[in-house]
Design a protein around this motif. Sequence first.
Motif, PDB file in Angstrom:
ATOM      1  N   LEU A 238       1.054  -0.954  -0.129  1.00  0.00           N
ATOM      2  CA  LEU A 238       0.016   0.183  -0.184  1.00  0.00           C
ATOM      3  C   LEU A 238       1.005   1.142  -0.225  1.00  0.00           C
ATOM      4  CD1 LEU A 238      -2.718   0.812  -0.452  1.00  0.00           C
ATOM      5  CD2 LEU A 238      -3.064   0.929   2.450  1.00  0.00           C
ATOM      6  N   MET A 310      -2.217  -1.459  -6.868  1.00  0.00           N
ATOM      7  CA  MET A 310      -1.854  -0.723  -6.052  1.00  0.00           C
ATOM      8  C   MET A 310      -2.243   0.674  -6.008  1.00  0.00           C
ATOM      9  SD  MET A 310      -3.909  -0.762  -2.873  1.00  0.00           S
ATOM     10  CE  MET A 310      -3.515  -2.233  -2.237  1.00  0.00           C
ATOM     11  N   ILE A 356      -8.732  -1.185  -3.176  1.00  0.00           N
ATOM     12  CA  ILE A 356      -8.437  -1.663  -2.053  1.00  0.00           C
ATOM     13  C   ILE A 356      -8.005  -2.929  -1.634  1.00  0.00           C
ATOM     14  CG2 ILE A 356      -6.684  -0.558  -0.340  1.00  0.00           C
ATOM     15  CD1 ILE A 356      -7.232   2.050  -0.787  1.00  0.00           C
TER      16      ILE A 356
END
Lengths: 429, 384
Positions: A238, A310, A356
């Motif tokens: 992330l 991501m 996500i």
Amino acid sequence: MTEKIIGKNPLKEWKPRPDLPPPVRDFGLSGWLRKNLFSSAGNTFFTLIGITIIWLTVPPFIQWAVINAAWLGDNRSACDYLLEGEKNGACWVFIKVRLGMFMYGFYPDPERWRVNFALCLLALGALPILTTGLLEKNLRRIVYLIAGAIVCTVFFGPFPGLTAAMFLSAPLLLSFTPLARQIPVRGWNWIFLFTIYPVIAWFLFTGGIFGLPYVDTHQWGGMFLTLVIAGIGIAASLPIGILLALGRRSSMPVTKTLCVCFIELIRGVPLISVLFMASVMLPLLLPEGTHFNKLLRALIGVALFYAAYMAEVVRGGLAAIPKGQYEAAQALGWGYWKMMGLIILPQALRLVIPGIVNTFLGLFKDTTLVAVIGLMDMLGIVKTALADTDWLGFPKEAYVFAALTYWVFCFSMSRYSMSLEKRFRVNRR
Amino acid sequence: MSKLIYNPKFRAWFIQGCVVVILLTLLGMAAYNTSENLSKAGITTGFGFLEETAGFDISLKLISYSRASTYGRAFLVGLLNTLLVSGIGILVSTILGFLIGVARLSPNWLISRMAAVYIEIVRNVPLLLQILFWYIAILNPLPRPRNAMNFMDTFYLCNRGLIMPSPIWKPGIIAAPIALGTAIVVSIILILWAGKHQKKTGKRFPAYWTSFGLLIGLPFIALALADFPIIWEIPVLHGFNFRGGATMLPEFIALCLALSLYTAAFIGENVRAGIMAVDNGQWEAAFALGHRPGATLRLFIIPQAMRVIIPPLTSQHLTLVKNSSLAVVIGYPDIVHVFAGTTLNQTGQAVEIIAVTMLVYLTTSLSISFIMNWYNRKTSIMGA
């Protein structure tokens, strides 16, 4: 006077008759069946096909998995009747006997409590973040952390209990001190989870200090290893992904080109080739004699691969933020990082939560691929367990069990994402 | 000096300069280390190895290949196998996915529930596990050729795979492809003409049904005229194995099944989202014009939904192509298995082989996404 003229039934005296009961055809069970299953000839046909499919699949499966299955016993002989006789059933004894292996791999038996404790600590630390409202009040928090410490003490002993108490209470205490008060408890929870927790977990897993015996990473395995890879992969991909997304939207041509190239290159190739590259080519790229942990190589591969995905998700969120937000931040005289960190990213990330979580789900499922480069994750350990000569002939049981485990994790993750989405949508309106 | 530090332009260029320098240093070090390591291992770099004899056999080949063939040939065989399994997977998963997506929205409660259960089960289990499940848990324990499951004495299912009759072509067969080609050309012309005809007169000509009939009928007539120049070679059990016929490898079956079923679940969700994205008013408008539900779906909803469906659909296809690399786990001879596996182990040319393998996937991905972008531009609503 006029009422009398109207006739025998003046308006004044008119009363509605009681309502008729709803037609039986449209309500109740038969009405529901008619409406949903047999509304037309075509619909009836499809319903019959559906019933046939269910009839052909579900009863045999239940027969195999429940009725004919071997549940009791703790050795191979409990399942012998399944291989000899005509009965077709599952040998769950195999799973029962090998459960420890499926969960922890070759992690030494007396040390497995360390894994349990680390996961328990993670759950306790993450719960206040994942739920909203439930643990918002300070009193509730205190009750929660005392309860958590007691649970840890009861299950793992006094020292782990103390660790848990310190780990859980520190965010709360910090939020009371004058210096650290600027960040709310929730923020401290996040910071602890991302900085202190990995250190605790690392020492617990490998040991070697505080009298804990050393456990090498090649002994890690099973669901535990899957969770380690998924957890580190998620935690690393992330932030890297956010940086890549910012780089891709930056006005600096070199940075932008590099980020675009990296993202498109990674997204264009399968994960397996990235893992091959990490396991075959990485040793070539480094000076001779550098030894690289196999687990670390896989982790680098997984984290970089998913960082690219991501980045695309985050980019979508960044693109959806109106230009006025950027201009407002700049009008306040804020620099790039302050603007991004405090104004743009919180809004952008909130917009793309489903994306996500979907990427996390993909990452979790793709951790199975590390079995290809020889790590003993859940799938790798299942393969090893199946090669055991004492327990030949039960691949169905092992794979159904593994599938069920993965399914539980993935399904609950996707449901949680849905609830999160709903919550944020309510907040926005 | 302090002015220079706070100058955004200078800062931007300074940071980028640093990044470039660091990157070049790392690349240089990596290149140096690689050449050192390779020279120590006695491996010469370059693509000369592609001309060498491979010396291993491949279980599935679409072009002629033997032990004596070169590594280059082996690469081609692997590439074709990847394309074969991806092609079949894309075809089956798209059809199945559309069916599931429509079923998910069906007013029939049972059907829509079943589709939902299917999607939730299949989507949440890793693909690799599904491949291994089909291969190890379902296809491997099948009976041996001796006790193979027999379907009308022509098809046999056993642990060697699906054994089926193989055709032997006789000279007159050339008529069939010619007829098929003619049918395709005529169909395309027919469909284009039908579109223009409808625009001009408002009358619909059943072009799709006609061309469907042509595609089946013309080759059949051609074959009938040539007195069916095909002989089917029926497999016969001979000792421990079958003689004659063609074999569909269990690896191939497992991979096709798992890839199609897995991707179909995702495509089903995309199709559902696409259909739901079409405004309800479109249904009502079509009904108000007196169209039946089937025609409404075909003429109003699907064409509009396609605009939403196509981009995620293409990316699912791309994912499928990339996922086909999982073949290596069960030993299906795809490009990763043949080239990045066996060839790499035999020659040790890690850099070249990994680079070429990645390039193959990259080319496929980029070209498909290029086509997708073109399609998107073409079908996007003008001015919106």
